[in-house]
Design an enzyme around this catalytic site. Sequence first.
Site, mmCIF file in Angstrom:
data_model
loop_
_atom_site.group_PDB
_atom_site.id
_atom_site.type_symbol
_atom_site.label_atom_id
_atom_site.label_comp_id
_atom_site.label_asym_id
_atom_site.label_seq_id
_atom_site.Cartn_x
_atom_site.Cartn_y
_atom_site.Cartn_z
ATOM 1 N N ASP A 12 61.395 43.642 27.717
ATOM 2 C CA ASP A 12 60.282 42.939 28.357
ATOM 3 C C ASP A 12 60.069 43.542 29.741
ATOM 4 O O ASP A 12 60.955 43.476 30.599
ATOM 5 C CB ASP A 12 60.616 41.438 28.474
ATOM 6 C CG ASP A 12 59.410 40.594 28.841
ATOM 7 O OD1 ASP A 12 58.295 41.152 28.916
ATOM 8 O OD2 ASP A 12 59.584 39.386 29.049
ATOM 9 N N ASP A 106 53.492 44.842 26.944
ATOM 10 C CA ASP A 106 54.672 44.883 27.813
ATOM 11 C C ASP A 106 55.963 44.390 27.183
ATOM 12 O O ASP A 106 56.968 44.243 27.880
ATOM 13 C CB ASP A 106 54.395 44.108 29.107
ATOM 14 C CG ASP A 106 54.101 42.643 28.848
ATOM 15 O OD1 ASP A 106 53.787 42.283 27.703
ATOM 16 O OD2 ASP A 106 54.176 41.850 29.814
ATOM 17 N N GLU A 107 55.978 44.135 25.883
ATOM 18 C CA GLU A 107 57.242 43.716 25.278
ATOM 19 C C GLU A 107 57.297 44.108 23.806
ATOM 20 O O GLU A 107 56.273 44.239 23.138
ATOM 21 C CB GLU A 107 57.485 42.221 25.449
ATOM 22 C CG GLU A 107 56.484 41.327 24.772
ATOM 23 C CD GLU A 107 56.862 39.854 24.873
ATOM 24 O OE1 GLU A 107 58.048 39.509 24.678
ATOM 25 O OE2 GLU A 107 55.960 39.038 25.144
#
Length: 359
Positions: A12, A106-107
């Site tokens: 993350d 983003d993860e």
Amino acid sequence: MSQPVRKIIHIDMDAFYASVEQRDNPELRGKPVAVGGSRARGVVAAASYEARKFGVHSALASKIAAQRCPHLVFVKPRFDVYSAVSRQIREIFYGYTDLVEPLSLDEAYLDVTENKIGMPSASIIAKEIKKRILEETGLTASAGVSFNKFLAKIASDMNKPDGFKLITPDTAEELVAGLAIEKFHGIGKVTATKMQSMGILTGSDLRQRSEEDLVRNFGKVGHYYFNIARAKDNREVQPHRIRKSIGSERTFEVDLAEAEEMLPELEKLAREVAYDMERLQASAKTITLKIKYFDFTLNTRSKTYLSNFNSADAIYTIARELLYTPQFPLYPVRLLGISASNLFYQHQKQEGYQLTIEF
């Protein structure tokens, strides 16, 4: 015969959009930054850790954010840059495994039980990925490592920013038992509030409830709650996670009333949707135009075609047609959005598939 223990990593990125802006603009470093919105209107898309100390967070109304943090710096989002950085990070992941399940820019989850470098330690791989992300992008990431997706996700959030956490099979149940119910991944605010009203405050409390009781109170998802209370999660990392729609929308600082103002915004939105479709190797048959007026009245217009398409030109052409059908907006427009649905992915098999549509 027992199943082998999986080795799952959840990566993350730390305050991703805001961190990219601080990386690219040294003047923003160390300052509270909100990506998206403005002091007058809109919604915060992301907040730096400096801003979070004041209670500023994503999905917060910009006006409230500015009240909580008077010296908050608002920055316009640059999704093309965030997407490019996300691709860069994704390439790092694929150096270790093809079992990568992106959840957003983003993860992502990674299954490294079997991996390309023959490394038996998931912890070493996670730390190496963090190091490479920092070296190659200048950004920090947090990593959680465990034997299932639920625990890996919980772990990545425990020591942010730039964190690392390993949850092993022999420590998992005790950790889950002491976890506050609002910290459980998959239990949102509304459900957490309901659980708290029922006296379920921690994982230990959740574990005291029978599966039948949880299903009766929460529906089918009660089965999931029953299992995660016992640190169980059998979901596999899915490299081709199916999304039902792909979209983008924008709230404007000043209401738009003229076609000359709206059409360039539609073109930008069409490019963003097309980029995500290309990234996901998807095409669509349906486009929906979302229009929110100055008084927050919402209107949606859709059109479906027989052929698949994924180009920015095709998406823009359809959205522009919808803007005028059945008539051009009669009132000032606060928000425009485009979403593509009825999706087809290239890894699926289908006869007669075509990638573009002629206009």
